[in-house]
Design a protein around this motif. Structure first.
Motif, PDB file in Angstrom:
ATOM      1  N   VAL A 130      16.451  58.745  22.919  1.00 27.69           N
ATOM      2  CA  VAL A 130      15.153  58.448  22.326  1.00 27.69           C
ATOM      3  C   VAL A 130      14.257  59.671  22.470  1.00 27.69           C
ATOM      4  N   ILE A 131      13.813  60.199  21.333  1.00 26.53           N
ATOM      5  CA  ILE A 131      12.935  61.366  21.313  1.00 26.53           C
ATOM      6  C   ILE A 131      11.537  60.898  20.945  1.00 26.53           C
ATOM      7  N   VAL A 132      10.622  60.987  21.901  1.00 22.86           N
ATOM      8  CA  VAL A 132       9.249  60.520  21.719  1.00 22.86           C
ATOM      9  C   VAL A 132       8.411  61.674  21.166  1.00 22.86           C
ATOM     10  N   ILE A 133       7.637  61.397  20.124  1.00 28.20           N
ATOM     11  CA  ILE A 133       6.895  62.474  19.454  1.00 28.20           C
ATOM     12  C   ILE A 133       5.405  62.158  19.362  1.00 28.20           C
ATOM     13  N   ASP A 134       4.606  63.174  19.655  1.00 27.85           N
ATOM     14  CA  ASP A 134       3.152  63.123  19.544  1.00 27.85           C
ATOM     15  C   ASP A 134       2.675  64.572  19.508  1.00 27.85           C
ATOM     16  N   PRO A 135       1.825  64.953  18.557  1.00 27.19           N
ATOM     17  CA  PRO A 135       1.441  66.365  18.461  1.00 27.19           C
ATOM     18  C   PRO A 135       0.796  66.939  19.719  1.00 27.19           C
ATOM     19  N   MET A 136       0.031  66.122  20.461  1.00 31.61           N
ATOM     20  CA  MET A 136      -0.728  66.646  21.590  1.00 31.61           C
ATOM     21  C   MET A 136      -0.373  65.928  22.889  1.00 31.61           C
ATOM     22  N   LEU A 137      -0.178  66.692  23.942  1.00 33.78           N
ATOM     23  CA  LEU A 137      -0.043  66.148  25.292  1.00 33.78           C
ATOM     24  C   LEU A 137      -1.255  66.657  26.062  1.00 33.78           C
ATOM     25  N   ALA A 138      -2.316  65.865  26.063  1.00 31.05           N
ATOM     26  CA  ALA A 138      -3.583  66.283  26.672  1.00 31.05           C
ATOM     27  C   ALA A 138      -3.695  65.739  28.089  1.00 31.05           C
ATOM     28  N   THR A 139      -4.271  64.561  28.238  1.00 33.98           N
ATOM     29  CA  THR A 139      -4.352  63.956  29.575  1.00 33.98           C
ATOM     30  C   THR A 139      -3.016  63.364  29.994  1.00 33.98           C
ATOM     31  N   GLY A 140      -2.187  63.048  29.011  1.00 31.76           N
ATOM     32  CA  GLY A 140      -0.897  62.430  29.298  1.00 31.76           C
ATOM     33  C   GLY A 140      -0.947  60.920  29.383  1.00 31.76           C
ATOM     34  N   ALA A 172       0.871  65.261  34.758  1.00 36.02           N
ATOM     35  CA  ALA A 172       0.797  63.803  34.807  1.00 36.02           C
ATOM     36  C   ALA A 172       2.084  63.159  34.306  1.00 36.02           C
ATOM     37  N   LEU A 173       2.600  63.653  33.181  1.00 28.87           N
ATOM     38  CA  LEU A 173       3.816  63.072  32.612  1.00 28.87           C
ATOM     39  C   LEU A 173       5.014  63.300  33.526  1.00 28.87           C
ATOM     40  N   ARG A 174       5.160  64.523  34.007  1.00 21.57           N
ATOM     41  CA  ARG A 174       6.286  64.834  34.878  1.00 21.57           C
ATOM     42  C   ARG A 174       6.169  64.108  36.218  1.00 21.57           C
ATOM     43  N   GLY A 175       4.924  63.857  36.656  1.00 16.75           N
ATOM     44  CA  GLY A 175       4.729  63.134  37.904  1.00 16.75           C
ATOM     45  C   GLY A 175       5.203  61.698  37.811  1.00 16.75           C
ATOM     46  N   ASP A 176       4.875  61.030  36.696  1.00 15.64           N
ATOM     47  CA  ASP A 176       5.281  59.638  36.504  1.00 15.64           C
ATOM     48  C   ASP A 176       6.702  59.501  35.991  1.00 15.64           C
ATOM     49  N   HIS A 177       7.152  60.482  35.203  1.00 18.95           N
ATOM     50  CA  HIS A 177       8.470  60.399  34.572  1.00 18.95           C
ATOM     51  C   HIS A 177       9.229  61.720  34.747  1.00 18.95           C
ATOM     52  N   PRO A 178       9.630  62.043  35.962  1.00 21.31           N
ATOM     53  CA  PRO A 178      10.323  63.312  36.210  1.00 21.31           C
ATOM     54  C   PRO A 178      11.680  63.418  35.520  1.00 21.31           C
ATOM     55  N   ASP A 179      12.188  62.290  35.036  1.00 21.39           N
ATOM     56  CA  ASP A 179      13.476  62.270  34.341  1.00 21.39           C
ATOM     57  C   ASP A 179      13.349  62.586  32.861  1.00 21.39           C
ATOM     58  N   VAL A 180      12.121  62.775  32.371  1.00 17.35           N
ATOM     59  CA  VAL A 180      11.905  63.007  30.935  1.00 17.35           C
ATOM     60  C   VAL A 180      11.501  64.457  30.708  1.00 17.35           C
TER      61      VAL A 180
END
Length: 212
Positions: A130-140, A172-180
């Motif tokens: 599953v490839i999740v797409i969103d143009p901006m990763l701001a606050t996460g 923030a993203l890597r902190g909650d989802h280090p597997d992604v």
């Protein structure tokens, strides 16, 4: 900026050239859409670079041979609404057989929490990448919420693709989802007081759809 662990910065000259044009406040809505679609196609090429292959027999006009093809079930592109739709067509141009999931989220302007209003995914996510797409990763906030919902729906092999990221969002993203793992075209300086990426390119959704 150097990419941190778990992040792939796609620095191909074509990607960087198109990103610069995206940043320009004078770029028209039509051109902005085209550029987002083109960058998404190039990012899709990079994020799918290590797809597993298998061999099958093929009869060419001259002889029978064996040739590689993608192994396993079809990919899923999970678009975070609404801005993710701007990237979706570019992804599907490269992998037209992919399944599509939609995660409707918006960031509450007061609390900055993610509010879900729509969630529709294909079956057997556990068997698909599953490839999740969103143009901006701001606050996460939206990305983290989308990944959490997709995991609840069974997704196990997840990747996140954006055009621009802020260090705060990555952390923030890597902190909650280090597997992604994350793929992006640029990592900017940070966020302003309103949670927008700076220098950034403005609100991607508004610029895609001409709503501001």
């Amino acid at each position: 900026m150097k990419a941190p662990q778990g992040v792939t910065l796609v620095d191909h000259p074509l990607v960087q050239h198109k990103l610069t044009r995206l940043r320009d406040r004078n770029t028209s809505t039509k051109t902005f859409r085209e550029l987002v679609r083109e960058i998404a196609t190039l990012l899709c090429y990079e994020v799918t670079r290590d797809l597993a292959l298998t061999q099958r027999e093929v009869e060419t006009p001259l002889e029978v041979t064996t040739a590689p093809e993608i192994a396993g079930k079809k990919l899923v592109f999970a678009s975070i609404l609404r801005a993710g739709e701007g990237m979706l067509e570019g992804m599907l141009n490269l992998v037209p057989s992919a399944r599509v999931a939609h995660v409707g989220l918006y960031r509450d302007p007061q609390t900055r929490a993610a509010v879900e209003y729509y969630f529709k995914v294909s079956e057997s996510l556990a068997e698909r990448q599953v490839i999740v797409i969103d143009p901006m990763l701001a606050t996460g906030v939206s990305a983290r919420a989308a990944l959490e919902r997709l995991k609840e729906a069974g997704a196990r092999d997840l990747r996140f693709v954006c055009i621009l990221a802020a260090p705060e969002g990555i952390e923030a993203l890597r902190g909650d989802h280090p597997d992604v793992p994350i793929w992006c075209a640029g990592i900017d300086r940070g966020l302003d007081d309103h949670g927008y990426i700076v220098p950034g390119l403005g609100d991607a959704g508004d610029r895609l759809y001409g709503t501001r």
